[in-house]
Scaffold this motif. Structure first.
Motif, PDB file in Angstrom:
ATOM      1  N   ASN A 108       0.840  -1.215   0.000  1.00 25.18           N
ATOM      2  CA  ASN A 108       0.000   0.000   0.000  1.00 25.18           C
ATOM      3  C   ASN A 108       0.868   1.255   0.000  1.00 25.18           C
ATOM      4  O   ASN A 108       0.559   2.237  -0.694  1.00 25.18           O
ATOM      5  N   ARG A 109       1.924   1.245   0.796  1.00 26.97           N
ATOM      6  CA  ARG A 109       2.843   2.394   0.840  1.00 26.97           C
ATOM      7  C   ARG A 109       3.462   2.634  -0.540  1.00 26.97           C
ATOM      8  O   ARG A 109       3.577   3.782  -0.989  1.00 26.97           O
ATOM      9  N   PHE A 110       3.865   1.568  -1.202  1.00 22.92           N
ATOM     10  CA  PHE A 110       4.443   1.646  -2.539  1.00 22.92           C
ATOM     11  C   PHE A 110       3.453   2.273  -3.518  1.00 22.92           C
ATOM     12  O   PHE A 110       3.782   3.223  -4.247  1.00 22.92           O
ATOM     13  N   ALA A 111       2.241   1.763  -3.543  1.00 20.52           N
ATOM     14  CA  ALA A 111       1.233   2.281  -4.469  1.00 20.52           C
ATOM     15  C   ALA A 111       0.944   3.753  -4.221  1.00 20.52           C
ATOM     16  O   ALA A 111       0.792   4.546  -5.169  1.00 20.52           O
ATOM     17  N   THR A 112       0.881   4.146  -2.964  1.00 22.15           N
ATOM     18  CA  THR A 112       0.638   5.550  -2.633  1.00 22.15           C
ATOM     19  C   THR A 112       1.752   6.439  -3.179  1.00 22.15           C
ATOM     20  O   THR A 112       1.488   7.526  -3.724  1.00 22.15           O
ATOM     21  N   HIS A 113       2.988   6.003  -3.071  1.00 20.86           N
ATOM     22  CA  HIS A 113       4.102   6.797  -3.582  1.00 20.86           C
ATOM     23  C   HIS A 113       4.070   6.912  -5.109  1.00 20.86           C
ATOM     24  O   HIS A 113       4.426   7.961  -5.660  1.00 20.86           O
ATOM     25  N   ILE A 114       3.660   5.865  -5.781  1.00 19.66           N
ATOM     26  CA  ILE A 114       3.560   5.941  -7.247  1.00 19.66           C
ATOM     27  C   ILE A 114       2.511   6.976  -7.646  1.00 19.66           C
ATOM     28  O   ILE A 114       2.746   7.826  -8.519  1.00 19.66           O
ATOM     29  N   ARG A 115       1.368   6.915  -7.015  1.00 18.52           N
ATOM     30  CA  ARG A 115       0.319   7.892  -7.326  1.00 18.52           C
ATOM     31  C   ARG A 115       0.773   9.313  -6.986  1.00 18.52           C
ATOM     32  O   ARG A 115       0.486  10.272  -7.727  1.00 18.52           O
ATOM     33  N   ALA A 116       1.505   9.467  -5.892  1.00 19.45           N
ATOM     34  CA  ALA A 116       2.023  10.790  -5.526  1.00 19.45           C
ATOM     35  C   ALA A 116       3.018  11.300  -6.566  1.00 19.45           C
ATOM     36  O   ALA A 116       3.019  12.496  -6.900  1.00 19.45           O
ATOM     37  N   ALA A 117       3.868  10.425  -7.065  1.00 15.04           N
ATOM     38  CA  ALA A 117       4.835  10.839  -8.088  1.00 15.04           C
ATOM     39  C   ALA A 117       4.133  11.337  -9.337  1.00 15.04           C
ATOM     40  O   ALA A 117       4.554  12.323  -9.959  1.00 15.04           O
ATOM     41  N   ASN A 118       3.051  10.673  -9.727  1.00 18.98           N
ATOM     42  CA  ASN A 118       2.281  11.141 -10.877  1.00 18.98           C
ATOM     43  C   ASN A 118       1.652  12.495 -10.609  1.00 18.98           C
ATOM     44  O   ASN A 118       1.647  13.369 -11.490  1.00 18.98           O
ATOM     45  N   LEU A 119       1.131  12.691  -9.395  1.00 16.38           N
ATOM     46  CA  LEU A 119       0.559  13.992  -9.047  1.00 16.38           C
ATOM     47  C   LEU A 119       1.619  15.085  -9.035  1.00 16.38           C
ATOM     48  O   LEU A 119       1.375  16.219  -9.468  1.00 16.38           O
ATOM     49  N   ALA A 120       2.802  14.758  -8.546  1.00 17.52           N
ATOM     50  CA  ALA A 120       3.883  15.737  -8.439  1.00 17.52           C
ATOM     51  C   ALA A 120       4.648  15.917  -9.743  1.00 17.52           C
ATOM     52  O   ALA A 120       5.461  16.842  -9.865  1.00 17.52           O
ATOM     53  N   ASN A 121       4.397  15.036 -10.711  1.00 21.03           N
ATOM     54  CA  ASN A 121       5.135  15.040 -11.971  1.00 21.03           C
ATOM     55  C   ASN A 121       6.645  14.890 -11.728  1.00 21.03           C
ATOM     56  O   ASN A 121       7.464  15.616 -12.276  1.00 21.03           O
ATOM     57  N   LYS A 122       6.982  13.925 -10.865  1.00 15.69           N
ATOM     58  CA  LYS A 122       8.381  13.615 -10.564  1.00 15.69           C
ATOM     59  C   LYS A 122       8.597  12.124 -10.827  1.00 15.69           C
ATOM     60  O   LYS A 122       7.701  11.300 -10.598  1.00 15.69           O
ATOM     61  N   PRO A 123       9.780  11.741 -11.289  1.00 14.13           N
ATOM     62  CA  PRO A 123      10.050  10.321 -11.514  1.00 14.13           C
ATOM     63  C   PRO A 123      10.234   9.571 -10.196  1.00 14.13           C
ATOM     64  O   PRO A 123      10.433  10.169  -9.137  1.00 14.13           O
ATOM     65  N   LEU A 124      10.204   8.249 -10.289  1.00 17.89           N
ATOM     66  CA  LEU A 124      10.281   7.363  -9.132  1.00 17.89           C
ATOM     67  C   LEU A 124      11.627   6.649  -9.059  1.00 17.89           C
ATOM     68  O   LEU A 124      12.153   6.178 -10.068  1.00 17.89           O
ATOM     69  N   ILE A 125      12.144   6.530  -7.835  1.00 19.16           N
ATOM     70  CA  ILE A 125      13.303   5.681  -7.555  1.00 19.16           C
ATOM     71  C   ILE A 125      12.778   4.462  -6.809  1.00 19.16           C
ATOM     72  O   ILE A 125      12.198   4.588  -5.730  1.00 19.16           O
ATOM     73  N   ILE A 126      12.988   3.283  -7.393  1.00 24.87           N
ATOM     74  CA  ILE A 126      12.378   2.062  -6.890  1.00 24.87           C
ATOM     75  C   ILE A 126      13.409   1.153  -6.228  1.00 24.87           C
ATOM     76  O   ILE A 126      14.462   0.858  -6.806  1.00 24.87           O
ATOM     77  N   HIS A 127      13.063   0.698  -5.033  1.00 30.21           N
ATOM     78  CA  HIS A 127      13.814  -0.337  -4.312  1.00 30.21           C
ATOM     79  C   HIS A 127      13.039  -1.632  -4.477  1.00 30.21           C
ATOM     80  O   HIS A 127      11.869  -1.711  -4.091  1.00 30.21           O
ATOM     81  N   SER A 128      13.660  -2.656  -5.052  1.00 34.11           N
ATOM     82  CA  SER A 128      12.988  -3.942  -5.206  1.00 34.11           C
ATOM     83  C   SER A 128      13.972  -5.047  -4.894  1.00 34.11           C
ATOM     84  O   SER A 128      14.993  -5.196  -5.574  1.00 34.11           O
ATOM     85  N   ARG A 129      13.654  -5.831  -3.866  1.00 28.62           N
ATOM     86  CA  ARG A 129      14.526  -6.943  -3.492  1.00 28.62           C
ATOM     87  C   ARG A 129      13.685  -8.193  -3.272  1.00 28.62           C
ATOM     88  O   ARG A 129      12.782  -8.194  -2.421  1.00 28.62           O
TER      89      ARG A 129
END
Length: 253
Positions: A108-129
């Motif tokens: 849920n935290r991840f999804a919220t940040h993706i939606r926020a990045a779209n609202l802010a028009n900023k790219p995303l830095i993703i941590h995936s392990r």
């Protein structure tokens, strides 16, 4: 000139010699870096570094590795990345190595940040392990391809990389790529398109060979570039130039 696209030089590990670290960075021709805040308390020191030093930029997200950190709404995240020196939302994502089910809070935290990045028009830095499938599913479901994303400190295989690239993503290689055991990552580093790769330190962690075991810092990122050059049959100047161009485009610098 080199661009360290992901570092944490605001952390306590640098408290005693931060000025010297910045000087060594300049001496190594590392002219740009993104300093990443992983909780709200880190925003102020990260922005101070970015404002006081030409070539330093900032990013912020609530860490995907710490459930105890308070979650923010999309709107709250947008407010915290409005500063012109804030060039990305991140690092956000999934970590199934250190964190274990139930992990709805993390997804849920991840999804919220993706939606926020779209609202802010900023790219995303993703941590995936150890979370490739879920990472890709959540990126797709929340429109990460619209704002753009990079899989930082890439540590997956070619199948994961290819699917992320097909979604429009970038791949960033850290000191891990220089490790003898990192055969899957080295395969990805050979195959990835020239226009989709970055270099980073993720300092103070993951110092590259031949400095493995030491505290990492931005001045070490040329070692990553040199290793990529060898893997890809290029010279280090080519890798420096194309990763600089890619990062400038991605972060809109």
């Amino acid at each position: 000139m080199f661009f360290d696209t992901h570092c944490h030089i605001h952390m306590p590990q640098f408290a005693n010699d931060q000025a010297e670290v910045l000087e060594r960075m300049k001496s190594a021709q590392v002219t740009k870096a993104v300093v990443v805040a992983t909780e709200e308390a880190e925003i102020a020191p990260v922005l101070t570094l970015a404002r006081e030093n030409d070539g330093l930029y900032a990013a912020f997200a609530v860490s995907p590795q710490d459930e105890a950190l308070p979650d923010l709404t999309e709107e709250e995240i947008v407010l915290r990345v409005q500063d012109p020196k804030m060039v990305a939302v991140g690092e956000t994502g999934l970590d199934y190595h250190y964190c274990h089910e139930p992990l709805d809070w993390q997804r849920n935290r991840f999804a919220t940040h993706i939606r926020a990045a779209n609202l802010a028009n900023k790219p995303l830095i993703i941590h995936s392990r150890e979370a490739a499938c879920d990472t890709l599913d959540i990126l797709k479901a929340n429109g990460a391809q619209n704002c753009g994303f990079v899989l930082h400190c890439f540590c997956g295989d070619w199948d994961f990389a290819k699917k992320a690239l097909d979604l429009g993503g970038y791949l960033s290689f850290s000191g891990i790529v220089t490790f003898r055991s990192a055969l899957d990552i080295q395969e990805v580093a050979r195959k990835a398109p020239d226009d989709r790769i970055f270099i980073e330190t993720d300092s103070p962690y993951l110092a590259p060979v031949p400095l493995r075991g030491r505290r990492n810092e931005p001045s070490f990122v040329p070692h990553v570039a040199q290793f990529l050059a060898q893997l890809r049959g290029k010279n280090i100047e080519d890798i420096a130039a194309l990763t600089m161009q890619n990062a400038n485009r991605f972060f809109r610098i």
